[in-house]
Motif scaffolding. Structure first.
Motif, mmCIF file in Angstrom:
data_model
loop_
_atom_site.group_PDB
_atom_site.id
_atom_site.type_symbol
_atom_site.label_atom_id
_atom_site.label_comp_id
_atom_site.label_asym_id
_atom_site.label_seq_id
_atom_site.Cartn_x
_atom_site.Cartn_y
_atom_site.Cartn_z
ATOM 1 N N VAL A 69 25.403 -11.403 -2.702
ATOM 2 C CA VAL A 69 25.253 -11.819 -1.315
ATOM 3 C C VAL A 69 24.147 -12.864 -1.251
ATOM 4 C CG1 VAL A 69 24.550 -11.097 1.007
ATOM 5 C CG2 VAL A 69 26.056 -9.626 -0.354
ATOM 6 N N VAL A 70 24.427 -13.969 -0.582
ATOM 7 C CA VAL A 70 23.401 -14.960 -0.262
ATOM 8 C C VAL A 70 23.083 -14.753 1.210
ATOM 9 C CG1 VAL A 70 22.929 -17.413 0.082
ATOM 10 C CG2 VAL A 70 24.073 -16.644 -2.008
ATOM 11 N N ALA A 71 21.809 -14.453 1.511
ATOM 12 C CA ALA A 71 21.392 -14.167 2.877
ATOM 13 C C ALA A 71 20.362 -15.188 3.334
ATOM 14 C CB ALA A 71 20.805 -12.758 2.952
ATOM 15 N N ILE A 72 20.654 -15.864 4.428
ATOM 16 C CA ILE A 72 19.724 -16.834 4.996
ATOM 17 C C ILE A 72 18.759 -16.073 5.905
ATOM 18 C CG2 ILE A 72 19.470 -18.982 6.283
ATOM 19 C CD1 ILE A 72 21.082 -19.122 3.556
ATOM 20 N N LEU A 73 17.454 -16.239 5.641
ATOM 21 C CA LEU A 73 16.429 -15.447 6.318
ATOM 22 C C LEU A 73 15.673 -16.234 7.380
ATOM 23 C CD1 LEU A 73 15.023 -13.780 3.085
ATOM 24 C CD2 LEU A 73 16.879 -12.968 4.557
ATOM 25 N N ASP A 74 16.026 -17.482 7.594
ATOM 26 C CA ASP A 74 15.315 -18.338 8.544
ATOM 27 C C ASP A 74 15.576 -17.923 9.985
ATOM 28 O OD1 ASP A 74 14.170 -19.954 6.561
ATOM 29 O OD2 ASP A 74 15.916 -21.255 6.485
ATOM 30 N N GLY A 75 14.687 -18.381 10.860
ATOM 31 C CA GLY A 75 14.787 -18.103 12.288
ATOM 32 C C GLY A 75 13.558 -17.343 12.743
ATOM 33 N N GLU A 76 13.440 -17.160 14.033
ATOM 34 C CA GLU A 76 12.281 -16.412 14.544
ATOM 35 C C GLU A 76 12.287 -14.992 14.012
ATOM 36 O OE1 GLU A 76 9.580 -17.608 16.135
ATOM 37 O OE2 GLU A 76 10.571 -19.501 15.671
ATOM 38 N N ILE A 77 13.471 -14.422 13.900
ATOM 39 C CA ILE A 77 13.664 -13.145 13.202
ATOM 40 C C ILE A 77 14.926 -13.305 12.366
ATOM 41 C CG2 ILE A 77 12.534 -11.712 14.948
ATOM 42 C CD1 ILE A 77 15.364 -10.884 15.873
ATOM 43 N N ILE A 78 15.061 -12.474 11.351
ATOM 44 C CA ILE A 78 16.285 -12.508 10.551
ATOM 45 C C ILE A 78 17.449 -12.165 11.473
ATOM 46 C CG2 ILE A 78 17.523 -11.418 8.631
ATOM 47 C CD1 ILE A 78 14.758 -10.838 7.383
ATOM 48 N N ASP A 79 18.519 -12.937 11.398
ATOM 49 C CA ASP A 79 19.707 -12.670 12.205
ATOM 50 C C ASP A 79 20.094 -11.196 12.067
ATOM 51 O OD1 ASP A 79 22.301 -13.983 13.544
ATOM 52 O OD2 ASP A 79 22.943 -12.530 12.021
ATOM 53 N N ILE A 80 20.394 -10.558 13.171
ATOM 54 C CA ILE A 80 20.683 -9.122 13.173
ATOM 55 C C ILE A 80 21.873 -8.785 12.279
ATOM 56 C CG2 ILE A 80 21.412 -7.200 14.635
ATOM 57 C CD1 ILE A 80 19.801 -8.618 16.906
ATOM 58 N N GLY A 81 22.921 -9.604 12.342
ATOM 59 C CA GLY A 81 24.079 -9.365 11.482
ATOM 60 C C GLY A 81 23.730 -9.522 10.016
ATOM 61 N N VAL A 82 22.897 -10.513 9.693
ATOM 62 C CA VAL A 82 22.462 -10.726 8.304
ATOM 63 C C VAL A 82 21.664 -9.520 7.823
ATOM 64 C CG1 VAL A 82 21.048 -12.164 6.778
ATOM 65 C CG2 VAL A 82 22.528 -13.235 8.486
ATOM 66 N N ALA A 83 20.782 -9.003 8.673
ATOM 67 C CA ALA A 83 20.005 -7.816 8.289
ATOM 68 C C ALA A 83 20.930 -6.633 7.999
ATOM 69 C CB ALA A 83 18.999 -7.469 9.388
ATOM 70 N N SER A 84 21.971 -6.474 8.806
ATOM 71 C CA SER A 84 22.944 -5.403 8.556
ATOM 72 C C SER A 84 23.669 -5.615 7.235
ATOM 73 C CB SER A 84 23.964 -5.340 9.699
ATOM 74 O OG SER A 84 23.331 -5.027 10.910
#
Length: 157
Positions: A69-84
């Protein structure tokens, strides 16, 4: 090798970034298959309707059949779907490569920035949820450039 690419997909900026990075990954080798959720029109053509169950089933099927899995962590918070998706990958022991490009991470040796951390409301560094980062580091790695991400993917091939 199959890669699941996890990032937000609702803004034009995210969608363009996803396309650019996925194109570079796909060009690395004919042996790489990348699942990019925004390309799945059955669930992500927002002019149509897909309920939460259909979205979860489709993305889980693709994630659970992936090698990485490649997960993009950028943003004010990690995207909720990405965290899941990171949590599901961790639970199924699928390695995760996190990409965190936020420029605020630079200057960790700057004494003025380090001093500012001790003042309320003056932290010049971006916060990233440490639990989520820990899940990635337990079975993967976090990098801060696309070039480093591509090099890490090569190591998994």
């Amino acid at each position: 090798m199959k890669i699941y690419f996890a990032n937000g997909l609702f803004s034009q900026a995210d969608r363009m970034f996803n396309e650019v990075v996925v194109k570079q990954i796909r060009e690395m080798s004919n042996d790489i298959e990348v699942y990019l959720p925004q390309e799945n029109g059955d669930i992500n053509d927002k002019t149509k309707f897909a309920d939460s169950i259909k979205i979860a089933e489709e993305d889980n099927k693709e994630l659970l059949s992936s090698d990485l899995v490649v997960a993009i962590l950028d943003g004010e918070i990690i995207d909720i779907g990405v965290a899941s998706e990171i949590g599901l990958a961790f639970g199924k022991e699928i390695p995760v490569l996190g990409l965190y490009t936020d420029l605020r991470q630079h200057g960790a040796e700057n004494p003025e920035k380090l001093k500012a951390v001790g003042e309320i409301g003056e932290n010049p560094f971006q916060y990233v949820n440490t639990y989520t980062i820990g899940l990635i580091k337990l079975n993967g790695k976090v990098v801060n450039t696309i070039d480093k991400l591509l090099a890490e993917i090569k190591a998994y091939i």
